[in-house]
Design a protein around this motif. Structure first.
Motif, PDB file in Angstrom:
ATOM      1  N   ILE A  21      24.539  51.889  87.608  1.00 47.31           N
ATOM      2  CA  ILE A  21      25.525  50.766  87.389  1.00 47.31           C
ATOM      3  C   ILE A  21      24.931  49.681  86.417  1.00 47.31           C
ATOM      4  CG2 ILE A  21      26.395  48.479  88.471  1.00 47.31           C
ATOM      5  CD1 ILE A  21      27.923  51.002  89.452  1.00 47.31           C
ATOM      6  N   ILE A  22      23.759  49.615  86.215  1.00 46.00           N
ATOM      7  CA  ILE A  22      23.368  48.899  84.973  1.00 46.00           C
ATOM      8  C   ILE A  22      23.804  49.673  83.584  1.00 46.00           C
ATOM      9  CG2 ILE A  22      20.965  48.137  83.948  1.00 46.00           C
ATOM     10  CD1 ILE A  22      19.862  47.795  86.597  1.00 46.00           C
ATOM     11  N   LEU A  23      23.173  50.887  84.024  1.00 44.03           N
ATOM     12  CA  LEU A  23      23.755  51.553  82.467  1.00 44.03           C
ATOM     13  C   LEU A  23      25.194  51.456  82.352  1.00 44.03           C
ATOM     14  CD1 LEU A  23      22.846  53.751  80.266  1.00 44.03           C
ATOM     15  CD2 LEU A  23      23.338  55.484  82.005  1.00 44.03           C
ATOM     16  N   LEU A  24      26.128  51.699  83.216  1.00 42.91           N
ATOM     17  CA  LEU A  24      27.481  51.725  82.993  1.00 42.91           C
ATOM     18  C   LEU A  24      27.799  50.217  82.355  1.00 42.91           C
ATOM     19  CD1 LEU A  24      28.728  53.725  85.972  1.00 42.91           C
ATOM     20  CD2 LEU A  24      29.018  54.294  83.354  1.00 42.91           C
ATOM     21  N   THR A  25      27.268  49.160  82.871  1.00 41.18           N
ATOM     22  CA  THR A  25      27.496  47.841  82.596  1.00 41.18           C
ATOM     23  C   THR A  25      26.970  47.571  81.342  1.00 41.18           C
ATOM     24  OG1 THR A  25      27.069  46.924  84.855  1.00 41.18           O
ATOM     25  CG2 THR A  25      27.179  45.468  82.964  1.00 41.18           C
ATOM     26  N   ILE A  26      25.937  48.261  80.544  1.00 36.11           N
ATOM     27  CA  ILE A  26      25.549  48.061  79.255  1.00 36.11           C
ATOM     28  C   ILE A  26      26.572  48.796  78.528  1.00 36.11           C
ATOM     29  CG2 ILE A  26      23.724  48.718  77.709  1.00 36.11           C
ATOM     30  CD1 ILE A  26      21.817  48.542  79.900  1.00 36.11           C
ATOM     31  N   VAL A  27      27.183  50.004  78.686  1.00 36.27           N
ATOM     32  CA  VAL A  27      28.050  50.847  78.084  1.00 36.27           C
ATOM     33  C   VAL A  27      29.333  50.068  77.824  1.00 36.27           C
ATOM     34  CG1 VAL A  27      29.438  52.644  77.883  1.00 36.27           C
ATOM     35  CG2 VAL A  27      27.107  52.884  78.445  1.00 36.27           C
ATOM     36  N   GLY A  28      29.753  49.381  79.135  1.00 38.07           N
ATOM     37  CA  GLY A  28      31.043  48.595  79.139  1.00 38.07           C
ATOM     38  C   GLY A  28      30.920  47.329  78.364  1.00 38.07           C
ATOM     39  N   THR A  29      29.655  46.530  78.382  1.00 35.54           N
ATOM     40  CA  THR A  29      29.697  45.421  77.389  1.00 35.54           C
ATOM     41  C   THR A  29      29.586  45.790  76.060  1.00 35.54           C
ATOM     42  OG1 THR A  29      28.261  44.445  79.305  1.00 35.54           O
ATOM     43  CG2 THR A  29      27.827  43.576  77.062  1.00 35.54           C
ATOM     44  N   TYR A  30      28.973  46.884  75.507  1.00 35.13           N
ATOM     45  CA  TYR A  30      28.877  47.333  74.131  1.00 35.13           C
ATOM     46  C   TYR A  30      30.489  47.783  73.761  1.00 35.13           C
ATOM     47  CZ  TYR A  30      28.574  50.427  70.143  1.00 35.13           C
ATOM     48  OH  TYR A  30      28.752  51.008  69.174  1.00 35.13           O
ATOM     49  N   LEU A  31      31.112  48.480  74.544  1.00 33.52           N
ATOM     50  CA  LEU A  31      32.426  48.673  73.927  1.00 33.52           C
ATOM     51  C   LEU A  31      33.409  47.370  74.052  1.00 33.52           C
ATOM     52  CD1 LEU A  31      33.066  52.032  76.481  1.00 33.52           C
ATOM     53  CD2 LEU A  31      32.590  51.859  73.758  1.00 33.52           C
ATOM     54  N   ARG A  32      33.296  46.512  74.675  1.00 38.01           N
ATOM     55  CA  ARG A  32      33.928  45.293  74.962  1.00 38.01           C
ATOM     56  C   ARG A  32      33.593  44.305  73.600  1.00 38.01           C
ATOM     57  NH1 ARG A  32      34.255  47.621  79.212  1.00 38.01           N
ATOM     58  NH2 ARG A  32      35.973  47.579  80.638  1.00 38.01           N
ATOM     59  N   PHE A  33      32.131  44.261  73.227  1.00 40.83           N
ATOM     60  CA  PHE A  33      31.755  43.426  72.052  1.00 40.83           C
ATOM     61  C   PHE A  33      31.868  43.945  70.663  1.00 40.83           C
ATOM     62  CE2 PHE A  33      30.539  40.819  75.723  1.00 40.83           C
ATOM     63  CZ  PHE A  33      30.206  39.694  75.059  1.00 40.83           C
ATOM     64  N   ARG A  34      32.017  45.351  70.881  1.00 43.89           N
ATOM     65  CA  ARG A  34      32.094  46.183  69.481  1.00 43.89           C
ATOM     66  C   ARG A  34      33.333  45.464  68.692  1.00 43.89           C
ATOM     67  NH1 ARG A  34      34.554  50.994  68.247  1.00 43.89           N
ATOM     68  NH2 ARG A  34      33.543  52.353  66.691  1.00 43.89           N
ATOM     69  N   SER A  35      33.122  45.211  67.386  1.00 44.02           N
ATOM     70  CA  SER A  35      34.150  44.587  66.606  1.00 44.02           C
ATOM     71  C   SER A  35      34.907  43.547  67.316  1.00 44.02           C
ATOM     72  CB  SER A  35      35.119  45.780  66.364  1.00 44.02           C
ATOM     73  OG  SER A  35      34.384  46.783  65.808  1.00 44.02           O
ATOM     74  N   LEU A  36      34.449  42.779  68.261  1.00 42.80           N
ATOM     75  CA  LEU A  36      35.200  41.668  68.935  1.00 42.80           C
ATOM     76  C   LEU A  36      35.869  40.621  68.067  1.00 42.80           C
ATOM     77  CD1 LEU A  36      36.005  40.552  71.482  1.00 42.80           C
ATOM     78  CD2 LEU A  36      33.849  39.164  71.493  1.00 42.80           C
ATOM     79  N   GLY A  37      35.186  40.207  66.928  1.00 43.04           N
ATOM     80  CA  GLY A  37      35.681  39.263  66.123  1.00 43.04           C
ATOM     81  C   GLY A  37      36.048  39.760  64.754  1.00 43.04           C
TER      82      GLY A  37
END
Length: 220
Positions: A21-37
Motif C-alpha cells: 500500500i505504501i509503494l502504491l501510494t508513492i506511485v500514485g502520488t508521483y503520477l498525480r504530481f507529475r507535470s502538475l503545474g
C-alpha cells in the motif's frame, strides 16, 4: 470459512500489505504530481477560480454554477489563506486528495473483503487515468471523492461509526456537488443495508425466530 475471513479482516494488516500500500501510494502520488503545474489553467478551471476570488464569502457562494455554494466557500478560504500564485499551487489540493485516495480505497477493500482485494483496489485507483486527470484539475471532484470514501471508511470502523465526524463529512460532500448528493444517499443506504442484513444473519445463526428479528434491530 466466512468466520475465518471475518477474523482476518478484523486483525491488524500484515507487513506485506502495508508495504504494498505504501509503494502504491508513492506511485500514485508521483503520477498525480507529475507535470502538475506545466499546463495553463483550462477554461473550466478559470471559471472556478473566478468563483473563489470574489471579494466576499457570500459572493463566492452565490456565484452561478458553484454547486450549492459550498465549493466556492471552501476553496475561497484555501486561496485566501495560501495566497496561491501558480497553476501548481491551485491544483495542489486535488493532487493531495487524489494521493490519499489510494490507501483509503485499499483499506476499504481490506475491511470489506481481504488484503488481496485491498491491494487490487489501491492499484486500480493509483494507475487510473481518469483518477489521475481529476487529481490534476482545480475542481471539487478529487477532494469530494476522497472525503466521501474516507467517510465510508469511518462508518466501517466500530469506534468511529457512531461519532459525528462521518456525518459532518458526508454533509459537506452532499453540498459540494449535485451528483455527490445522490452518491451520499446511495452510500448511506448501502451502509444501512450491510448493517441490517449482517444483523439478520447473526440472529439467524444464533437460532432466534424470524418474527423477532426486525423488532430486535429497531430496538438497537
Amino acid at each position: 470459512m466466512e468466520s475465518h475471513k471475518g477474523n482476518a479482516r478484523s486483525q491488524n494488516p500484515s507487513f506485506a500489505y502495508l508495504g504494498l500500500i505504501i509503494l502504491l501510494t508513492i506511485v500514485g502520488t508521483y503520477l498525480r504530481f507529475r507535470s502538475l503545474g506545466d499546463a495553463s489553467l483550462r477554461m473550466d478551471e478559470m471559471d472556478r477560480l473566478s468563483w473563489v476570488k470574489q471579494s466576499t464569502w457570500w459572493g463566492s457562494m452565490a456565484k452561478e454554477g458553484a454547486n450549492f455554494g459550498v465549493f466556492g466557500l471552501t476553496f475561497r478560504q484555501f486561496v485566501h489563506i495560501s495566497g496561491i500564485s501558480s497553476e501548481f499551487e491551485i491544483r495542489l489540493v486535488s493532487a493531495l486528495a487524489g494521493s490519499l485516495l489510494v490507501p483509503i480505497c485499499g483499506e476499504i477493500g481490506r475491511r470489506c473483503h481481504s488484503e488481496h482485494v485491498g491491494v487490487i483496489s489501491a492499484t486500480l485507483i493509483a494507475i487510473s487515468i481518469r483518477a489521475i486527470r481529476q487529481s490534476q484539475e482545480f475542481a471539487q471532484y478529487s477532494l469530494g471523492t476522497t472525503v466521501l470514501w474516507f467517510s465510508f471508511l469511518l462508518l466501517l470502523h466500530p469506534k468511529t461509526r457512531s461519532s459525528i465526524l462521518p456525518v459532518v463529512l458526508l454533509g459537506w460532500v452532499y453540498l459540494i456537488h449535485n451528483v455527490a448528493s445522490i452518491t451520499v444517499i446511495l452510500l448511506v443506504f448501502s451502509v444501512f443495508s450491510l448493517e441490517f442484513f449482517g444483523y439478520l444473519n447473526s440472529r439467524r445463526e444464533s437460532g432466534d425466530e424470524s418474527s423477532g428479528l426486525l423488532k430486535g434491530w429497531l430496538a438497537g
